[in-house]
Design an enzyme around this catalytic site. Structure first.
Site, PDB file in Angstrom:
ATOM      1  N   SER A   1       1.089  -5.209  -0.514  1.00 49.78           N
ATOM      2  CA  SER A   1       1.901  -5.761  -1.104  1.00 49.78           C
ATOM      3  C   SER A   1       3.267  -6.557  -0.653  1.00 49.78           C
ATOM      4  O   SER A   1       4.038  -6.860  -0.456  1.00 49.78           O
ATOM      5  CB  SER A   1       2.440  -5.650  -2.892  1.00 49.78           C
ATOM      6  OG  SER A   1       0.936  -6.010  -3.236  1.00 49.78           O
TER       7      SER A   1
ATOM      8  N   GLN B   1       0.641   0.558  -7.493  1.00 56.29           N
ATOM      9  CA  GLN B   1       2.192  -0.468  -6.837  1.00 56.29           C
ATOM     10  C   GLN B   1       2.511   0.397  -5.990  1.00 56.29           C
ATOM     11  O   GLN B   1       3.109  -0.370  -4.640  1.00 56.29           O
ATOM     12  CB  GLN B   1       2.544  -0.611  -8.462  1.00 56.29           C
ATOM     13  CG  GLN B   1       2.234  -2.175  -8.721  1.00 56.29           C
ATOM     14  CD  GLN B   1       2.710  -3.084  -9.560  1.00 56.29           C
ATOM     15  OE1 GLN B   1       3.380  -2.926 -10.334  1.00 56.29           O
ATOM     16  NE2 GLN B   1       2.448  -4.380  -9.914  1.00 56.29           N
TER      17      GLN B   1
ATOM     18  N   ASP C   1       1.496   0.394  -2.835  1.00 58.83           N
ATOM     19  CA  ASP C   1       0.261  -0.738  -1.939  1.00 58.83           C
ATOM     20  C   ASP C   1       1.205  -1.773  -1.235  1.00 58.83           C
ATOM     21  O   ASP C   1       2.274  -2.308  -0.669  1.00 58.83           O
ATOM     22  CB  ASP C   1       0.618  -1.597  -3.055  1.00 58.83           C
ATOM     23  CG  ASP C   1      -0.624  -2.408  -3.173  1.00 58.83           C
ATOM     24  OD1 ASP C   1      -0.882  -3.383  -2.037  1.00 58.83           O
ATOM     25  OD2 ASP C   1      -0.757  -3.744  -3.704  1.00 58.83           O
TER      26      ASP C   1
ATOM     27  N   TYR D   1      -8.770 -11.076  -6.779  1.00 55.17           N
ATOM     28  CA  TYR D   1      -8.058 -11.834  -5.613  1.00 55.17           C
ATOM     29  C   TYR D   1      -8.869 -13.077  -5.412  1.00 55.17           C
ATOM     30  O   TYR D   1     -10.017 -12.835  -6.556  1.00 55.17           O
ATOM     31  CB  TYR D   1      -9.190 -10.539  -4.597  1.00 55.17           C
ATOM     32  CG  TYR D   1      -8.560  -9.740  -4.141  1.00 55.17           C
ATOM     33  CD1 TYR D   1      -6.714 -10.216  -2.929  1.00 55.17           C
ATOM     34  CD2 TYR D   1      -9.043  -8.490  -3.813  1.00 55.17           C
ATOM     35  CE1 TYR D   1      -6.207  -9.033  -1.957  1.00 55.17           C
ATOM     36  CE2 TYR D   1      -8.171  -7.549  -3.326  1.00 55.17           C
ATOM     37  CZ  TYR D   1      -7.153  -7.755  -2.249  1.00 55.17           C
ATOM     38  OH  TYR D   1      -6.504  -6.826  -2.432  1.00 55.17           O
TER      39      TYR D   1
HETATM   40  P1  NAI Z   1      -4.466 -12.646  -0.935  1.00 51.78           P
HETATM   41  O1  NAI Z   1      -3.301 -11.967   0.635  1.00 51.78           O
HETATM   42  O2  NAI Z   1      -6.017 -12.392  -0.922  1.00 51.78           O
HETATM   43  O3  NAI Z   1      -4.110 -14.902  -1.337  1.00 51.78           O
HETATM   44  C1  NAI Z   1      -2.644 -15.521  -1.744  1.00 51.78           C
HETATM   45  C2  NAI Z   1      -3.004 -16.039  -2.135  1.00 51.78           C
HETATM   46  O4  NAI Z   1      -3.857 -17.411  -1.837  1.00 51.78           O
HETATM   47  C3  NAI Z   1      -3.107 -15.762  -3.369  1.00 51.78           C
HETATM   48  O5  NAI Z   1      -3.152 -15.960  -4.270  1.00 51.78           O
HETATM   49  C4  NAI Z   1      -5.024 -16.894  -3.710  1.00 51.78           C
HETATM   50  O6  NAI Z   1      -5.410 -17.548  -4.776  1.00 51.78           O
HETATM   51  C5  NAI Z   1      -4.901 -17.698  -2.989  1.00 51.78           C
HETATM   52  N1  NAI Z   1      -5.844 -18.714  -2.457  1.00 51.78           N
HETATM   53  C6  NAI Z   1      -7.210 -18.205  -1.787  1.00 51.78           C
HETATM   54  N2  NAI Z   1      -7.982 -19.428  -1.153  1.00 51.78           N
HETATM   55  C7  NAI Z   1      -7.362 -20.044  -2.331  1.00 51.78           C
HETATM   56  C8  NAI Z   1      -7.297 -21.686  -2.018  1.00 51.78           C
HETATM   57  N3  NAI Z   1      -8.478 -21.920  -0.968  1.00 51.78           N
HETATM   58  N4  NAI Z   1      -6.580 -22.877  -1.660  1.00 51.78           N
HETATM   59  C9  NAI Z   1      -4.529 -21.681  -2.984  1.00 51.78           C
HETATM   60  N5  NAI Z   1      -4.867 -20.072  -2.335  1.00 51.78           N
HETATM   61  C10 NAI Z   1      -5.983 -19.900  -2.209  1.00 51.78           C
HETATM   62  O7  NAI Z   1      -3.390 -12.297  -1.986  1.00 51.78           O
HETATM   63  P2  NAI Z   1      -2.555 -11.230  -2.497  1.00 51.78           P
HETATM   64  O8  NAI Z   1      -0.875 -11.946  -2.310  1.00 51.78           O
HETATM   65  O9  NAI Z   1      -2.697  -9.774  -1.304  1.00 51.78           O
HETATM   66  O10 NAI Z   1      -3.074 -10.604  -4.104  1.00 51.78           O
HETATM   67  C11 NAI Z   1      -4.398 -10.546  -4.581  1.00 51.78           C
HETATM   68  C12 NAI Z   1      -4.419 -10.459  -6.480  1.00 51.78           C
HETATM   69  O11 NAI Z   1      -3.906  -9.053  -5.930  1.00 51.78           O
HETATM   70  C13 NAI Z   1      -3.371 -11.090  -7.095  1.00 51.78           C
HETATM   71  O12 NAI Z   1      -4.175 -11.643  -8.353  1.00 51.78           O
HETATM   72  C14 NAI Z   1      -2.199 -10.402  -6.975  1.00 51.78           C
HETATM   73  O13 NAI Z   1      -1.162 -11.048  -8.336  1.00 51.78           O
HETATM   74  C15 NAI Z   1      -2.820  -8.758  -7.364  1.00 51.78           C
HETATM   75  N6  NAI Z   1      -1.512  -8.211  -7.015  1.00 51.78           N
HETATM   76  C16 NAI Z   1      -1.699  -6.698  -8.349  1.00 51.78           C
HETATM   77  C17 NAI Z   1      -1.394  -5.527  -7.572  1.00 51.78           C
HETATM   78  C18 NAI Z   1      -0.988  -4.649  -8.517  1.00 51.78           C
HETATM   79  O14 NAI Z   1      -1.157  -4.891 -10.037  1.00 51.78           O
HETATM   80  N7  NAI Z   1      -0.737  -4.034  -8.347  1.00 51.78           N
HETATM   81  C19 NAI Z   1      -0.137  -6.098  -6.406  1.00 51.78           C
HETATM   82  C20 NAI Z   1      -0.503  -7.002  -5.726  1.00 51.78           C
HETATM   83  C21 NAI Z   1      -0.805  -7.944  -5.936  1.00 51.78           C
END
Ligand code: NAI
Length: 381
Positions: free
Chosen positions: A139, A133, A136, A234
């Site tokens: 993020s 994290q 990242d 994702y």
């Molecule tokens: P992203 O930038 O790839 O996508 C943005 C958002 O758009 C996502 O929530 C996705 O589900 C949503 N999306 C995609 N298609 C869609 C649709 N047709 N309609 C509505 N929404 C839609 O995602 P981001 O923000 O980069 O995060 C990706 C994942 O990684 C998330 O689960 C986040 O919680 C996780 N994450 C985990 C971290 C960690 O544990 N170190 C750090 C950052 C993110």
């Protein structure tokens, strides 16, 4: 080892890959830090700020790149138009490059990295796991972009966000839709709520519902017929029929919205079209759409990359590289992410012996010892 920090050649880029605080940390680790003169100016950091932390200033871009063993970058290396040389041509053989390289999109860059036997880490490929994290960059930059999207919308909207009761009457709060409740979307929701907007959010991943609600917004669940999320967290790509259905669901709400912020992305794919021309036409005059998915061609069919346009009386904002509009904080967070990564791999660099079983190294390492090692990049090649 010598760490090189250079001015980014991309004209509109204002961020820099190290700030005085991270330079001080690198010096403390026993590294020499070389900074190209003026590298931090667009983030309001001058050469003296770096010198005070123990950095050496190099007069030219070429000299800073050619003396460094490890280069930290904000952008992938590109052609230096002023002299017709590629930044990789300046870099030392066997040096190390760390930055967002988007390696599957730029096969020519990969060839150059291989020719110079450069060890390249692409931080856009960092696994989204808890222990990564602090490194990242996606993020931290998405977080800032989510915030700024709301500020931009508020600026272009001919209305205010909060409800206001005055002697002259009551102003109703702005209605905000956020599509995609990932990192950027959640920050947009929080910012819009802080400004007093009423917020509704959409996402294909039901797992985000609780987070959305905890920020005081309503969540509209989109039923998917198969898994909505991959093992990396994702969103998965859905069928054309699904997206058509989703447009219909959003349409019911978009007619009433003052602001729509779109952030929906699918890794490695064009962003899904979720706002059609008809939907824009049906929105209230003067409403604003901020399309944060524009870096992957946008969620709104009428968005234009790098532009703010008015279509059917709706302002559609497609500004690219929004984090660069907040260079002070963006550089600060970005530099800290890079330092965290450098600090993590440092014990494996001298002598260079990378632990290829480590998930963080394995996912980010693109070229090593003159070969492409990343499976996704190999597949593309
Ligand atoms: P992203 O930038 O790839 O996508 C943005 C958002 O758009 C996502 O929530 C996705 O589900 C949503 N999306 C995609 N298609 C869609 C649709 N047709 N309609 C509505 N929404 C839609 O995602 P981001 O923000 O980069 O995060 C990706 C994942 O990684 C998330 O689960 C986040 O919680 C996780 N994450 C985990 C971290 C960690 O544990 N170190 C750090 C950052 C993110």
């Amino acid at each position: 080892m010598k760490i090189g920090i250079v001015r980014e050649l991309v004209p509109e880029e204002r961020r820099v890959a190290a700030v005085p605080e991270t330079v001080a940390k690198m010096v403390k680790m026993g590294m020499d830090v070389i900074v190209e003169s003026g590298a931090g100016l667009r983030s309001h950091i001058d050469d003296n700020d770096y010198i005070q932390m123990g950095a050496h200033i190099e007069a030219t871009h070429q000299s800073a790149l050619s003396k460094a063993d490890i280069i930290l970058k904000v952008h992938r290396p590109i052609l230096d138009d002023t002299v017709g040389e590629h930044e990789i041509d300046y870099m030392k053989d066997n040096s190390i490059l760390i930055g967002p390289l988007y390696p599957t999109r730029y096969p020519d860059m990969i060839e150059k990295l291989i020719a110079k036997k450069i060890t390249a880490f692409s931080l856009d490929l960092l696994p989204r796991i808890a222990r990564a994290q602090s490194m990242d960059i996606l993020s931290s930059m998405s977080n800032l972009a989510g915030y700024k999207s709301v500020i931009l919308a508020a600026d272009y909207l001919g209305k205010i966000f909060p409800m206001m009761t005055t002697a002259a009457g009551t102003i109703l709060p702005a209605k905000v839709i956020v599509i995609g409740a990932g990192v950027a979307g959640l920050q947009a929701i929080a910012t819009a709520r802080r400004l007093g907007g009423v917020v509704i959010a959409f996402d294909t991943r039901p797992i985000v519902a609780e987070q959305v609600k905890s920020l005081g917004a309503d969540f509209v669940s989109l039923e998917t017929t198969h898994d909505s999320q991959d093992t990396g967290g994702y969103a998965k790509e859905q069928s054309a029929e699904f997206y058509k259905n989703e447009q219909e669901i959003i349409r019911k709400y978009s007619k009433e919205a003052d602001v729509i912020i779109t952030t929906a992305l699918i890794p490695g794919k064009r962003a899904p079209i979720l706002i059609t021309e008809q939907m824009v036409q049906e929105m209230k005059q003067g409403s604003v759409i901020v399309d944060l998915a524009i870096e992957q061609d946008g969620n709104c069919i009428l968005s234009e990359p790098g532009k703010i346009v008015t279509k059917h009386e709706i302002t559609i904002i497609g500004i690219l590289n929004i984090p660069s509009t907040m260079p002070v904080n963006a550089s600060q967070l970005y530099a800290k992410n890079l330092f965290a990564f450098l600090n993590y791999i440092a014990p494996q660099l001298n002598p260079e012996q990378l632990d290829m079983s480590d998930e963080i190294i394995k996912e980010c390492l693109v070229t090593y010892h003159g070969e492409v090692v990343h499976p996704m990049v190999k597949q593309k090649g």
